[in-house]
Design a protein around this motif. Structure first.
Motif, PDB file in Angstrom:
ATOM      1  N   UNK A   9       0.835  -1.208   0.000  1.00 10.83           N
ATOM      2  CA  UNK A   9       0.000   0.000   0.000  1.00 10.83           C
ATOM      3  C   UNK A   9       0.857   1.240   0.000  1.00 10.83           C
ATOM      4  N   UNK A  10       1.956   1.216  -0.748  1.00  9.45           N
ATOM      5  CA  UNK A  10       2.962   2.283  -0.706  1.00  9.45           C
ATOM      6  C   UNK A  10       2.453   3.607  -1.261  1.00  9.45           C
ATOM      7  N   UNK A  11       1.348   3.581  -2.005  1.00  8.66           N
ATOM      8  CA  UNK A  11       0.831   4.814  -2.594  1.00  8.66           C
ATOM      9  C   UNK A  11       0.059   5.698  -1.637  1.00  8.66           C
ATOM     10  N   UNK A  12      -0.249   5.202  -0.441  1.00  5.08           N
ATOM     11  CA  UNK A  12      -0.946   6.020   0.553  1.00  5.08           C
ATOM     12  C   UNK A  12      -0.042   7.088   1.123  1.00  5.08           C
ATOM     13  N   UNK A  35      -2.430   1.058  -8.029  1.00  5.71           N
ATOM     14  CA  UNK A  35      -2.477   2.103  -9.058  1.00  5.71           C
ATOM     15  C   UNK A  35      -1.190   2.912  -9.098  1.00  5.71           C
ATOM     16  N   UNK A  36      -0.905   3.455 -10.287  1.00  7.49           N
ATOM     17  CA  UNK A  36       0.136   4.468 -10.419  1.00  7.49           C
ATOM     18  C   UNK A  36      -0.435   5.820 -10.009  1.00  7.49           C
ATOM     19  N   UNK A  37       0.429   6.692  -9.515  1.00  4.10           N
ATOM     20  CA  UNK A  37       0.025   8.039  -9.132  1.00  4.10           C
ATOM     21  C   UNK A  37       1.266   8.919  -9.123  1.00  4.10           C
ATOM     22  N   UNK A  41       5.060   7.595  -8.764  1.00  2.00           N
ATOM     23  CA  UNK A  41       6.027   8.001  -9.794  1.00  2.00           C
ATOM     24  C   UNK A  41       7.278   8.590  -9.155  1.00  2.00           C
ATOM     25  N   UNK A  42       7.101   9.414  -8.128  1.00  6.98           N
ATOM     26  CA  UNK A  42       8.255  10.029  -7.477  1.00  6.98           C
ATOM     27  C   UNK A  42       9.059   8.989  -6.699  1.00  6.98           C
ATOM     28  N   UNK A  43       8.366   8.028  -6.085  1.00  7.28           N
ATOM     29  CA  UNK A  43       9.074   6.955  -5.400  1.00  7.28           C
ATOM     30  C   UNK A  43       9.919   6.152  -6.382  1.00  7.28           C
ATOM     31  N   UNK A  51       5.374  -2.840  -7.695  1.00  4.12           N
ATOM     32  CA  UNK A  51       4.556  -3.918  -8.250  1.00  4.12           C
ATOM     33  C   UNK A  51       3.084  -3.543  -8.120  1.00  4.12           C
ATOM     34  N   UNK A  52       2.308  -3.910  -9.145  1.00  2.94           N
ATOM     35  CA  UNK A  52       0.864  -3.672  -9.103  1.00  2.94           C
ATOM     36  C   UNK A  52       0.082  -4.949  -8.829  1.00  2.94           C
ATOM     37  N   UNK A  53       0.745  -6.082  -8.886  1.00  2.00           N
ATOM     38  CA  UNK A  53       0.120  -7.364  -8.556  1.00  2.00           C
ATOM     39  C   UNK A  53       0.822  -7.937  -7.340  1.00  2.00           C
TER      40      UNK A  53
END
Length: 472
Positions: A9-12, A35-37, A41-43, A51-53
């Motif tokens: 859940x790294x996008x939070x 999802x990409x965000x 993108x910056x990470x 990974x998305x899966x």
């Protein structure tokens, strides 16, 4: 730690902040998010393998797995794989404590105002040259495109999120509390459970300091209900912030008489856009670049914390006069045909009421306030429907978007149409959720000098940015 560390859940906002802090310490990071965000993108720019899966993530060599509360029963399979390989599994709150364990920690909690107050404390410490470690659950220019960074200084400043109860693990050296309000009752179930959690967070029986905005009705209620059972640990200090008009009832007299050597009381009053307070018989005044009483009281909490760290009020006041703000908190996106377009994250009735009142007062001589509101979550809408509707009554024009689910399953009978019996039908419009179509409806009512406020925790900002990007 040699790494790599896997963040689920790294996008939070909270998880990405921790990932940036790990990268600052040169710990390799692997991430999972659906999802990409801009955040992911910056990470990736900083070297994160994303990974998305979740099934495709290789676990060989992983030193630790960090997860957020958003990772739940849907992910039992990957949790089982992790446990089978004996990889340490840490909730994000536990991992944060590992990162800041060698510093003096300052936690900021409260139903509202956490992000703003954390940013204020961080700005004061940063501009005083103290180079703190910072973790903020919002986007601020203090940290550019990230929510967290490791500093070499003595202090670490971070938000304590009460939504899942994990903030009770944050026995920081300095514990700041802005307010207590009805939120996250899907987790706590009752107001009593919520208040007990905040009482535990204050930690009167734990060494350290607490700064409480005691004029808040929620905090006052907890103190008055529990004052007979409160016992200060001998190495504990309490700072109480109270309005000049507040009545010092029995609970305060009890605390004052028993623990006067362990307490600091700061009285304040607010006139127009200025907060006045007295410390050691000297009267000070605080003003901020953002309108609203809530910003001023958050500022008082922040500078009281700084005062307890040895920073004199005049220094903090001067720094906060240039408060940088946080993205999605009364953020001005631009102007369209003389209309100011503002985005705000407010999604709880108290937050909504505050931002509407602030902007109405600010703009009363210029034009009308148009509010595009996007209800956040079916559960919150069901629990707080009456309060949400009441908080929106200050809008001159109200445009209601469909509920932003945030991944929740819809609840029968709960939709934006549920507001209809509770709002002013003469100035309320229900929107389709299609940006271009909705804006055709809104634009016809906008006049020069008006404010268009995009309000909510979902993607309501998109309506404002689309309008600005497609000017006539």
């Amino acid at each position: 730690m040699k790494g790599p560390v896997l963040f689920l859940g790294i996008g939070g906002s909270g998880m990405s902040s921790l990932a940036h802090m790990a990268l600052d310490l040169e710990i390799p990071v692997i991430g999972y998010d659906q999802k990409n965000s801009d955040i992911t993108d910056y990470l990736k720019e900083r070297g994160v393998v994303l990974y998305h899966s979740i099934e495709e993530i290789p676990l060989n060599g992983i030193q630790m797995v960090v997860y957020s509360s958003a990772i739940n029963d849907k992910h039992k399979e990957v949790f089982n794989r992790i446990k089978e390989q004996n990889i340490p599994l840490k909730h994000r709150s536990e991992f944060m404590h590992l990162l800041v364990s060698k510093q003096k920690s300052i936690s900021v909690a409260g139903s509202h105002g956490k992000t703003s107050t954390t940013t204020m404390v961080s700005q004061i410490l940063t501009e005083m040259g103290l180079n703190p470690t910072i973790m903020i659950g919002g986007d601020t220019s203090l940290l550019q495109k990230r929510g967290g960074k490791i500093g070499s200084g003595v202090y670490a400043v971070y938000e304590s999120d009460e939504s899942d109860g994990t903030f009770l693990k944050h026995k920081a050296n300095f514990r700041l509390l802005t307010n207590i309000d009805n939120d996250h009752l899907d987790y706590y179930h009752t107001r009593e459970n919520l208040e007990q959690a905040f009482l535990t967070y204050m930690g009167f029986d734990v060494p350290g300091e607490a700064v409480l905005f005691a004029n808040d009705p929620g905090i006052t209620s907890v103190l008055k209900s529990n004052y007979k059972t409160i016992v200060f640990e001998k190495d504990f200090h309490l700072s109480l912030l109270v309005s000049k008009e507040q009545t010092y009832e029995e609970w305060f007299q009890y605390l004052d008489s028993n623990y006067q050597n362990q307490m600091t009381v700061i009285e304040y009053e607010i006139t127009s856009d200025c907060l006045y307070f007295v410390f050691e018989n000297v009267k000070y005044s605080l003003t901020l670049p953002y309108p609203g009483i809530h910003y001023l009281t958050n500022g008082l909490v922040a500078l009281t914390c700084a005062l307890r760290l040895g920073i004199i009020p005049t220094k903090s006041i001067e720094i906060l006069s240039r408060y940088i703000g946080v993205k999605r908190r009364q953020e001005i996106l631009g102007t369209w045909n003389g209309v100011t377009v503002i985005d705000d994250y407010g999604h709880h009735p108290t937050e909504i009421r505050m931002v509407i009142q602030s902007l109405k007062e600010k703009n009363k001589a210029n034009g009308k306030l148009h509010v595009v509101f996007q209800p956040h979550r079916y559960t919150r809408t069901k629990l707080l429907l009456n309060e949400l509707a009441d908080s929106l009554l200050g809008a001159d024009y109200l445009y209601l978007l469909p509920i932003y689910s945030a991944g929740e399953t819809p609840i029968d009978g709960i939709s934006s149409m549920s507001f209809l019996p509770l709002v002013d039908k003469t100035n309320t419009v229900f929107l389709s959720g299609l940006v271009k179509e909705d804006l055709n409806e809104i634009q016809s009512k906008l006049l020069k000098g008006d404010i268009l406020l995009c309000l909510g925790a979902g993607n309501v900002r998109d309506w404002g940015t689309y309008l600005l990007n497609h000017q006539n």
